[in-house]
Design a protein around this motif. Structure first.
Motif, PDB file in Angstrom:
ATOM      1  N   HIS A  52     -45.497 -30.497  16.982  1.00 38.35           N
ATOM      2  CA  HIS A  52     -44.862 -30.907  15.897  1.00 38.35           C
ATOM      3  C   HIS A  52     -44.856 -31.953  15.771  1.00 38.35           C
ATOM      4  O   HIS A  52     -43.685 -33.241  15.979  1.00 38.35           O
ATOM      5  CB  HIS A  52     -42.748 -30.248  16.236  1.00 38.35           C
ATOM      6  CG  HIS A  52     -42.970 -28.991  16.052  1.00 38.35           C
ATOM      7  ND1 HIS A  52     -43.099 -27.946  15.988  1.00 38.35           N
ATOM      8  CD2 HIS A  52     -42.637 -28.902  17.565  1.00 38.35           C
ATOM      9  CE1 HIS A  52     -43.045 -26.282  16.643  1.00 38.35           C
ATOM     10  NE2 HIS A  52     -42.764 -27.264  17.545  1.00 38.35           N
ATOM     11  N   ARG A  53     -45.753 -32.107  15.340  1.00 37.30           N
ATOM     12  CA  ARG A  53     -45.849 -34.118  15.439  1.00 37.30           C
ATOM     13  C   ARG A  53     -47.391 -34.536  14.917  1.00 37.30           C
ATOM     14  O   ARG A  53     -48.328 -34.032  14.338  1.00 37.30           O
ATOM     15  CB  ARG A  53     -46.302 -35.087  16.632  1.00 37.30           C
ATOM     16  CG  ARG A  53     -47.406 -34.912  17.596  1.00 37.30           C
ATOM     17  CD  ARG A  53     -47.045 -35.021  19.302  1.00 37.30           C
ATOM     18  NE  ARG A  53     -48.661 -34.517  20.096  1.00 37.30           N
ATOM     19  CZ  ARG A  53     -48.870 -35.053  20.889  1.00 37.30           C
ATOM     20  NH1 ARG A  53     -47.494 -35.642  21.454  1.00 37.30           N
ATOM     21  NH2 ARG A  53     -49.728 -34.338  21.333  1.00 37.30           N
ATOM     22  N   TRP A  54     -47.246 -35.555  14.270  1.00 33.46           N
ATOM     23  CA  TRP A  54     -49.118 -36.411  13.207  1.00 33.46           C
ATOM     24  C   TRP A  54     -49.173 -37.711  15.283  1.00 33.46           C
ATOM     25  O   TRP A  54     -48.160 -37.883  15.204  1.00 33.46           O
ATOM     26  CB  TRP A  54     -48.329 -37.482  13.124  1.00 33.46           C
ATOM     27  CG  TRP A  54     -48.256 -36.085  11.016  1.00 33.46           C
ATOM     28  CD1 TRP A  54     -49.314 -35.491  11.140  1.00 33.46           C
ATOM     29  CD2 TRP A  54     -47.620 -37.122  10.311  1.00 33.46           C
ATOM     30  NE1 TRP A  54     -48.741 -34.900   9.801  1.00 33.46           N
ATOM     31  CE2 TRP A  54     -48.097 -35.814   9.278  1.00 33.46           C
ATOM     32  CE3 TRP A  54     -46.587 -37.763   9.866  1.00 33.46           C
ATOM     33  CZ2 TRP A  54     -47.134 -35.328   8.065  1.00 33.46           C
ATOM     34  CZ3 TRP A  54     -46.509 -37.994   8.248  1.00 33.46           C
ATOM     35  CH2 TRP A  54     -46.563 -36.944   7.387  1.00 33.46           C
ATOM     36  N   GLN A  55     -50.458 -37.331  15.065  1.00 30.78           N
ATOM     37  CA  GLN A  55     -50.997 -38.608  16.119  1.00 30.78           C
ATOM     38  C   GLN A  55     -52.310 -38.794  15.549  1.00 30.78           C
ATOM     39  O   GLN A  55     -53.097 -38.683  14.520  1.00 30.78           O
ATOM     40  CB  GLN A  55     -51.370 -38.340  17.307  1.00 30.78           C
ATOM     41  CG  GLN A  55     -50.282 -37.817  18.338  1.00 30.78           C
ATOM     42  CD  GLN A  55     -51.393 -37.005  19.539  1.00 30.78           C
ATOM     43  OE1 GLN A  55     -51.218 -38.032  20.157  1.00 30.78           O
ATOM     44  NE2 GLN A  55     -51.489 -35.728  19.874  1.00 30.78           N
ATOM     45  N   LEU A  78     -50.479 -44.512  17.865  1.00 33.70           N
ATOM     46  CA  LEU A  78     -48.841 -44.099  17.424  1.00 33.70           C
ATOM     47  C   LEU A  78     -48.711 -42.029  17.477  1.00 33.70           C
ATOM     48  O   LEU A  78     -49.920 -41.506  17.216  1.00 33.70           O
ATOM     49  CB  LEU A  78     -49.010 -44.238  15.903  1.00 33.70           C
ATOM     50  CG  LEU A  78     -47.794 -43.875  14.789  1.00 33.70           C
ATOM     51  CD1 LEU A  78     -46.858 -45.239  15.592  1.00 33.70           C
ATOM     52  CD2 LEU A  78     -48.555 -44.680  13.601  1.00 33.70           C
ATOM     53  N   SER A  79     -47.779 -42.072  17.589  1.00 33.14           N
ATOM     54  CA  SER A  79     -47.726 -40.839  17.857  1.00 33.14           C
ATOM     55  C   SER A  79     -46.059 -40.742  16.500  1.00 33.14           C
ATOM     56  O   SER A  79     -44.984 -40.919  17.410  1.00 33.14           O
ATOM     57  CB  SER A  79     -47.077 -40.022  18.728  1.00 33.14           C
ATOM     58  OG  SER A  79     -47.124 -38.296  18.751  1.00 33.14           O
ATOM     59  N   VAL A  80     -45.926 -39.733  16.350  1.00 33.00           N
ATOM     60  CA  VAL A  80     -45.168 -39.471  14.503  1.00 33.00           C
ATOM     61  C   VAL A  80     -44.358 -37.935  15.091  1.00 33.00           C
ATOM     62  O   VAL A  80     -44.945 -37.656  15.082  1.00 33.00           O
ATOM     63  CB  VAL A  80     -44.463 -39.675  13.959  1.00 33.00           C
ATOM     64  CG1 VAL A  80     -43.605 -39.589  12.772  1.00 33.00           C
ATOM     65  CG2 VAL A  80     -45.297 -41.448  13.192  1.00 33.00           C
ATOM     66  N   ALA A  81     -42.695 -37.703  15.643  1.00 28.20           N
ATOM     67  CA  ALA A  81     -42.979 -37.004  16.299  1.00 28.20           C
ATOM     68  C   ALA A  81     -41.601 -35.643  14.709  1.00 28.20           C
ATOM     69  O   ALA A  81     -40.400 -36.963  14.274  1.00 28.20           O
ATOM     70  CB  ALA A  81     -41.822 -36.609  17.458  1.00 28.20           C
ATOM     71  N   PHE A  82     -41.661 -34.691  15.020  1.00 28.30           N
ATOM     72  CA  PHE A  82     -40.598 -34.440  13.822  1.00 28.30           C
ATOM     73  C   PHE A  82     -39.596 -33.876  14.361  1.00 28.30           C
ATOM     74  O   PHE A  82     -39.417 -32.990  15.183  1.00 28.30           O
ATOM     75  CB  PHE A  82     -41.506 -33.150  13.165  1.00 28.30           C
ATOM     76  CG  PHE A  82     -41.706 -33.771  12.167  1.00 28.30           C
ATOM     77  CD1 PHE A  82     -42.379 -34.242  11.181  1.00 28.30           C
ATOM     78  CD2 PHE A  82     -43.422 -34.003  12.141  1.00 28.30           C
ATOM     79  CE1 PHE A  82     -42.948 -34.672   9.747  1.00 28.30           C
ATOM     80  CE2 PHE A  82     -44.368 -34.401  11.382  1.00 28.30           C
ATOM     81  CZ  PHE A  82     -44.381 -34.747  10.434  1.00 28.30           C
ATOM     82  N   ALA A  83     -38.386 -34.136  13.733  1.00 27.95           N
ATOM     83  CA  ALA A  83     -36.797 -34.375  14.367  1.00 27.95           C
ATOM     84  C   ALA A  83     -36.725 -32.470  14.067  1.00 27.95           C
ATOM     85  O   ALA A  83     -37.324 -32.183  13.064  1.00 27.95           O
ATOM     86  CB  ALA A  83     -36.014 -34.697  14.305  1.00 27.95           C
ATOM     87  N   PRO A  84     -35.850 -31.447  14.698  1.00 27.21           N
ATOM     88  CA  PRO A  84     -35.883 -29.978  14.127  1.00 27.21           C
ATOM     89  C   PRO A  84     -34.622 -30.393  12.798  1.00 27.21           C
ATOM     90  O   PRO A  84     -34.193 -31.551  12.808  1.00 27.21           O
ATOM     91  CB  PRO A  84     -34.457 -29.403  15.831  1.00 27.21           C
ATOM     92  CG  PRO A  84     -35.019 -30.675  16.730  1.00 27.21           C
ATOM     93  CD  PRO A  84     -36.079 -31.744  16.534  1.00 27.21           C
ATOM     94  N   ALA A 118     -40.546 -29.573  12.456  1.00 28.09           N
ATOM     95  CA  ALA A 118     -41.204 -29.006  11.197  1.00 28.09           C
ATOM     96  C   ALA A 118     -42.655 -28.729  12.477  1.00 28.09           C
ATOM     97  O   ALA A 118     -42.826 -28.844  13.204  1.00 28.09           O
ATOM     98  CB  ALA A 118     -41.603 -29.944  10.562  1.00 28.09           C
ATOM     99  N   LYS A 119     -43.836 -28.176  11.585  1.00 22.01           N
ATOM    100  CA  LYS A 119     -44.911 -28.021  12.119  1.00 22.01           C
ATOM    101  C   LYS A 119     -46.099 -28.433  10.502  1.00 22.01           C
ATOM    102  O   LYS A 119     -46.505 -27.770   9.709  1.00 22.01           O
ATOM    103  CB  LYS A 119     -45.472 -26.480  12.194  1.00 22.01           C
ATOM    104  CG  LYS A 119     -44.409 -26.272  13.289  1.00 22.01           C
ATOM    105  CD  LYS A 119     -45.013 -23.880  13.539  1.00 22.01           C
ATOM    106  CE  LYS A 119     -43.421 -23.899  14.701  1.00 22.01           C
ATOM    107  NZ  LYS A 119     -44.420 -22.116  15.314  1.00 22.01           N
ATOM    108  N   PRO A 120     -46.380 -30.065  11.036  1.00 23.08           N
ATOM    109  CA  PRO A 120     -47.426 -30.447  10.174  1.00 23.08           C
ATOM    110  C   PRO A 120     -49.104 -29.746  10.209  1.00 23.08           C
ATOM    111  O   PRO A 120     -49.689 -29.145  11.241  1.00 23.08           O
ATOM    112  CB  PRO A 120     -47.155 -31.443  10.608  1.00 23.08           C
ATOM    113  CG  PRO A 120     -47.092 -31.784  11.954  1.00 23.08           C
ATOM    114  CD  PRO A 120     -46.267 -30.316  12.783  1.00 23.08           C
TER     115      PRO A 120
END
Length: 181
Positions: free
Chosen positions: A134-137, A147-153, A174-176
């Motif tokens: 559930h993130r972009w890296q 960098l890591s950007v996590a997606f909140a529920p 979210a599941k990118p």
């Protein structure tokens, strides 16, 4: 068989993630097949002289063409990124492996759980849609985490039909599956 991604190299090579056949194909600008990396399928009727790589993919997803003619492959079900040269040789592998060298999912920095989308910038930084984490890296060209950007529920949208088995307001992260810089 179920291609999921295409990337075009600087020389016009078209890289195709032939996901269902667990391989990556490279086509010349005129459309002729130049390279097969991964499991080879004899019913492709490949002419002699087509190069074949021996790497084993498991559902390759995203692709990103590199300025030098290589390509980055999101090897989705093996939880890794593979950097291939323009001739199909492995230059780098990013992701978590067991002591015996087998790929496995991971949630740490520069580790992946079903990476799907991938992109590359002009200096070689890798942008990755790390789907099941559930993130972009973002990684440097050498694999250093930047960098890591996590997606909140977020609350699940209720379509009102109750046939999907989800409760009203159920929370799901979210599941990118894609990324573009």
């Amino acid at each position: 068989h179920h291609p999921e991604a295409v990337a075009v190299g600087p020389d016009g090579t078209r890289w195709v993630a032939d996901t269902g056949n667990n391989r990556v194909l490279a086509f010349r600008p005129d459309g002729t097949l130049r390279l097969v990396v991964g499991e080879f399928d004899d019913d492709l009727n490949v002419a002699s002289g087509v190069a074949r790589g021996s790497l084993q993919f498991k559902k390759p997803g995203g692709l990103a063409a590199l300025p030098d003619g290589g390509v980055v492959v999101a090897d989705t079900e093996q939880h890794r990124l593979i950097v291939l040269s323009s001739t199909g040789g492995v230059r780098q592998v990013f992701g978590r492996v067991t002591k015996s060298g087998q790929p496995q999912p991971g949630s740490g920095a520069a580790e992946f759980n079903h990476p799907r989308g991938v992109d590359v910038d002009a200096i070689g930084n890798l942008y990755v849609a790390d789907t099941e984490n559930h993130r972009w890296q973002v990684l440097s060209a050498t694999g250093v985490p930047l960098l890591s950007v996590a997606f909140a529920p977020v609350p699940e949208m209720d379509d009102g039909d109750d046939e999907d088995g989800k409760e009203h307001g159920e929370v799901e992260a979210a599941k990118p599956v894609g990324i573009a810089r």
